[in-house]
Design an enzyme around this catalytic site. Structure first.
Site, short mmCIF file in Angstrom:
data_model
loop_
_atom_site.label_atom_id
_atom_site.label_comp_id
_atom_site.label_asym_id
_atom_site.label_seq_id
_atom_site.Cartn_x
_atom_site.Cartn_y
_atom_site.Cartn_z
N HIS A 79 28.79 21.32 -6.44
CA HIS A 79 28.55 22.31 -6.54
C HIS A 79 29.45 22.98 -5.09
O HIS A 79 29.59 24.49 -4.60
CB HIS A 79 27.19 23.17 -6.36
CG HIS A 79 26.28 22.89 -7.72
ND1 HIS A 79 25.97 24.64 -8.31
CD2 HIS A 79 26.89 22.23 -8.24
CE1 HIS A 79 25.88 24.27 -9.04
NE2 HIS A 79 25.75 23.22 -9.88
N VAL A 83 34.01 24.72 -5.48
CA VAL A 83 33.71 26.15 -5.06
C VAL A 83 35.01 26.70 -3.89
O VAL A 83 35.92 27.33 -4.18
CB VAL A 83 32.64 26.79 -4.37
CG1 VAL A 83 32.39 28.58 -3.36
CG2 VAL A 83 31.57 26.60 -5.47
N SER A 89 30.16 24.24 2.56
CA SER A 89 29.95 25.41 2.75
C SER A 89 28.69 25.84 2.19
O SER A 89 28.11 26.49 2.03
CB SER A 89 31.40 26.61 2.04
OG SER A 89 31.15 25.66 1.02
N PRO A 173 31.48 25.32 -13.30
CA PRO A 173 31.31 25.81 -14.91
C PRO A 173 29.34 25.31 -14.87
O PRO A 173 28.75 25.56 -14.80
CB PRO A 173 31.02 24.04 -15.07
CG PRO A 173 31.49 22.80 -13.67
CD PRO A 173 31.72 23.65 -12.75
N HIS A 203 24.69 13.68 -15.75
CA HIS A 203 23.29 14.41 -16.54
C HIS A 203 22.41 13.95 -16.82
O HIS A 203 21.66 13.90 -17.89
CB HIS A 203 23.47 15.81 -17.40
CG HIS A 203 24.09 16.83 -16.57
ND1 HIS A 203 24.96 17.98 -17.67
CD2 HIS A 203 24.28 17.43 -15.71
CE1 HIS A 203 25.21 19.22 -16.79
NE2 HIS A 203 25.21 18.07 -15.80
N ASP A 248 17.91 14.25 -19.55
CA ASP A 248 18.32 12.25 -20.47
C ASP A 248 16.66 12.46 -21.12
O ASP A 248 16.44 11.55 -19.74
CB ASP A 248 19.14 11.66 -19.89
CG ASP A 248 19.03 10.31 -19.90
OD1 ASP A 248 18.58 10.21 -21.46
OD2 ASP A 248 19.48 9.09 -19.35
N ASP A 256 22.66 6.00 -15.28
CA ASP A 256 22.98 4.86 -16.43
C ASP A 256 24.04 6.08 -17.42
O ASP A 256 24.57 6.73 -17.14
CB ASP A 256 21.93 3.70 -17.27
CG ASP A 256 20.64 4.82 -17.56
OD1 ASP A 256 21.29 5.62 -18.10
OD2 ASP A 256 19.93 4.59 -17.85
#
Length: 349
Positions: A79, A83, A89, A173, A203, A248, A256
């Site tokens: 993140h 940006v 930042s 996103p 994720h 997950d 993994d």
């Protein structure tokens, strides 16, 4: 004659082995993202040679007591970089700042503190030579590796920015996006389809708040596994619930390739996750990564390095912050000054 024949055979065998090794090395180098001018893999070889050990040793201790910081650190890295580049930042305090914007909701304050804790350890040993931006990148790489993921080098030498951008948080996103929107968002930063599917594999650990996936529960998304949907409804009675769910369901604390197995079983949490197994441009990669963890690790590492070099500040650009949450020379806020003065008065009694 037999002796000469044997020698010749041995020579060609060695030549073949050397050729294979050279080709393998060349392929690996070719597959790795190119290094942006001003960065280098050995940037701190002379000025802070123990840098990466400091980061790894500290995070090994941190994750033993709080493994939830690992995905938190990886999220901070992404993140920040997405940006206005990897300039730290996101770490800057604001009223409001980047962290207070909706796409950054739920940012782990403990992970933010950990980055500054590492900064303090590094500056104690090496002086103010390493930026908070570089430490953020290293912490994210360690979060991946220490959670079971690949170990790979990252180029260093970034400087910290002196500003943050609220407006550009719109570049991030969103979990509600379809694959078409996700691909377009990443393409604007020069990432291809393989990069997108590999980076989505982040994720494979961590948790998400109800509001980020409640759109799939009410009304029920037909691409969501019914049993998982029932469990999520019990956890999230409404979008404003403060509860969280694992990204997950198979190995929620391990980095993994099980995330891709989730997608193949309709068990992805976000719309942006599950749609990767539906869209024809990405479904094949989901299958490839689901059956070949080494391939996923390779593509993820390559994409990570690309992210880590987005619009970096180098050389005389930016600064090396003395504290990660404020620019150098910044005056204390009025509120903080009043608090400090109040504490001083209390200490007099």
């Amino acid at each position: 004659m037999a002796k000469n024949s044997a020698s010749t055979t041995c020579f060609y065998s060695l030549l073949l082995i050397s050729s294979i090794l050279f080709a393998s090395h060349f392929h690996a180098s070719e597959a790795q993202a190119p290094v942006v001018k001003g960065l280098a893999y050995n940037f701190f070889g002379q000025t802070c040679p123990n840098l990466e050990n400091i980061v790894r040793n500290h995070l090994t201790k941190v994750f033993k007591s709080d493994n939830g910081q690992a995905p938190g650190l990886l999220r901070i890295f992404f993140h920040d970089c997405f940006v206005q580049g990897c300039d730290g930042s996101l770490l800057l305090d604001g009223n409001p700042g980047e962290r207070e914007q909706p796409p950054n909701a739920g940012m782990r304050t403990e992970a933010l503190k950990t980055i500054d804790d590492i900064r303090a350890l590094v500056h104690k040993e090496c002086g103010r030579t390493v930026s908070c931006a570089d430490i953020t990148v290293l912490a994210a790489r360690e979060a991946v590796f220490l959670s079971g993921g690949p170990n790979f080098p990252v180029p260093l030498g970034r400087k910290d920015g002196k500003t943050f951008s609220i407006k550009l948080t719109s570049n991030l996103p969103q979990p509600f996006n379809t694959t078409s929107v996700t691909l377009k968002t990443f393409a604007a930063q020069n990432f291809d389809v393989t990069d997108v599917v590999a980076l989505s594999g982040a994720h494979t650990f961590g948790r998400a708040h109800c509001g980020t996936f409640f759109n799939r529960l009410s009304p029920l998304d037909p691409t969501l596994d019914q049993t998982l949907a029932n469990n999520l409804k019990a956890t999230c009675p409404n979008a404003n619930s403060g509860n969280t769910a694992n990204l997950d369901i198979r190995t929620p604390t391990v980095f993994d390739n099980k995330y891709y197995l989730d997608l193949r079983s309709k068990q992805g949490l976000f719309t942006s996750d599950q749609d990767l197994n539906i869209d024809s441009r990405t479904k094949g990669l989901v299958n490839d990564f689901a059956v070949d963890q080494n391939l996923f690790f390779e593509k993820f590492a390559n994409a990570f390095i690309k992210v880590s070099q987005l619009n970096v500040l180098v050389g005389n650009q930016g600064e090396i912050r003395a504290k990660c949450n404020v620019v150098n020379g910044a005056k204390k806020s009025v509120l903080k000054t009043l608090v400090d003065e109040g504490m001083e008065l209390m200490n007099q009694f």
